[in-house]
Scaffold this active site. Structure first.
Site, short mmCIF file in Angstrom:
data_model
loop_
_atom_site.label_atom_id
_atom_site.label_comp_id
_atom_site.label_asym_id
_atom_site.label_seq_id
_atom_site.Cartn_x
_atom_site.Cartn_y
_atom_site.Cartn_z
CD GLU A 174 81.13 68.46 0.51
OE1 GLU A 174 81.03 68.87 1.68
OE2 GLU A 174 80.14 68.26 -0.21
CE LYS A 233 74.81 67.97 3.21
NZ LYS A 233 75.38 66.62 3.16
CB SER A 267 82.36 62.98 8.77
OG SER A 267 81.34 62.19 8.18
CD GLU A 276 73.90 65.38 0.18
OE1 GLU A 276 73.29 66.45 0.29
OE2 GLU A 276 74.59 64.89 1.11
N GLY A 327 78.33 62.58 5.74
CA GLY A 327 77.28 62.09 6.62
C GLY A 327 77.55 60.71 7.21
CG ASN A 355 75.06 72.00 2.18
OD1 ASN A 355 73.91 72.45 2.16
ND2 ASN A 355 75.47 71.03 1.39
CG HIS A 389 76.55 68.75 -2.22
ND1 HIS A 389 76.14 67.45 -1.98
CD2 HIS A 389 77.16 69.17 -1.09
CE1 HIS A 389 76.50 67.11 -0.74
NE2 HIS A 389 77.12 68.13 -0.19
P1 13P Z 1 78.54 66.18 6.67
O1 13P Z 1 79.37 67.27 7.32
O2 13P Z 1 77.23 65.98 7.33
O3 13P Z 1 79.31 64.93 6.44
O4 13P Z 1 78.15 66.76 5.19
C1 13P Z 1 79.14 67.25 4.38
C2 13P Z 1 78.51 67.91 3.21
O5 13P Z 1 77.92 67.25 2.37
C3 13P Z 1 78.58 69.37 3.13
O6 13P Z 1 78.22 69.83 1.87
#
Ligand code: 13P
Length: 275
Positions: free
Chosen positions: A192, A33, A237, A122, A198, A31, A120
């Site tokens: 997740e 982002k 992560s 976010e 992150g 992803n 997701h």
């Molecule tokens: P990270 O791998 O940066 O922690 O992000 C995970 C994520 O949100 C993938 O959709």
């Protein structure tokens, strides 16, 4: 500890479903982002698509921002015969019409998009997406032959209160309301934990294992045998250094990766450890 659902299966059934796990091809999904630019997307796609890794053992997908879909699609076509698949990070549930700023699965047809990440955390948090919205998006993706990757994950306070499994099962049930599949490869679930995204601090196998087991039980109770083959990913992560340890978690069938998906070296490093 959870599983009330566990009681629905006897030892023989569980063993049968466990055997199915050995035959599931893992998926590594990147992803990207809101990162990159045309040059960056082009180069990264090239490096991944042309890698010498054996795509027969690991499925790989990258999801650029919408404005990068055309570029990535072009690069994938150029790398003829690559197993790299293309995904998007969100989708609108209507086919077309007066929806300013939105993109439907139908608009993506020409770009050979195979996966759509929906729900997701976010987007749930920053765009106010509810699980009802997520289920509508998942249904729309399926209707256009795009596999939804339905994301679920608990925030830190839920984890600290020890309520993770009931939270996840509720979020999952709501996000899959009305979502019906005929084959296991029509759906992917991504677990997740919000606090692991992150943060550089992945959840431990000890944290993840009971959640994935609950998700698996839920999928089997909803979809029958097909549910045993639906891929469940972990995200938060993930990096090459922790891949091997995480891969040992039962019912884990791959990863949804953010930060480490932005460099070919780390993304391919994860894929290498998944084989
Ligand atoms: P990270 O791998 O940066 O922690 O992000 C995970 C994520 O949100 C993938 O959709």
């Amino acid at each position: 500890m959870m599983p009330t659902l566990k009681k629905k299966f006897n030892g023989k059934q569980l063993k049968r479903y466990k055997n199915v796990q050995d035959f599931i091809k893992p998926l590594l999904a990147g992803n990207w982002k809101m990162n990159g630019n045309v040059g960056f997307w082009r180069q990264l796609t090239r490096e991944i698509a042309q890698s010498t890794l054996d795509f027969d053992t690991v499925d790989m997908m990258v999801a650029p921002p919408f404005v990068g879909v055309s570029t990535v699609s072009e690069e994938i076509s150029k790398a003829m015969g690559t197993g790299l698949a293309l995904g998007v990070q969100n989708i609108h549930h209507e086919e077309s019409g007066a929806y300013t700023g939105e993109t439907s699965p139908s608009l993506l047809k020409d770009f050979k998009v195979s996966y759509a990440i929906v729900g997701h955390s976010e987007r749930r948090e920053m765009n106010g997406e509810s699980s009802v919205d997520v289920s509508t998006k998942a249904c729309a993706s399926l209707a256009f032959g795009v596999t939804p990757i339905v994301c679920v994950g608990e925030p830190l306070d839920v984890q600290e209160a020890g309520d993770t499994e009931s939270f996840i099962l509720r979020e999952l049930a709501e996000s899959l309301r009305g979502v019906f599949i005929r084959r296991a490869d029509q759906l992917v679930i991504a677990y997740e934990p919000v606090w692991a995204i992150g943060s550089g601090k992945a959840a431990t196998p000890h944290d993840i294992a009971p959640v994935l087991l609950s998700i698996r039980h839920y999928l089997i109770s909803k979809y029958g045998d097909i549910g045993s083959g639906v891929r469940i990913l972990y995200g938060g992560s993930v990096k090459p250094e922790n891949t091997e340890e995480l891969m040992k978690v039962p019912h884990l069938n791959g990863f949804l990766v953010g930060g480490a998906a932005l460099k070919a070296e780390s993304f391919l490093g994860i894929a290498d450890k998944m084989r």
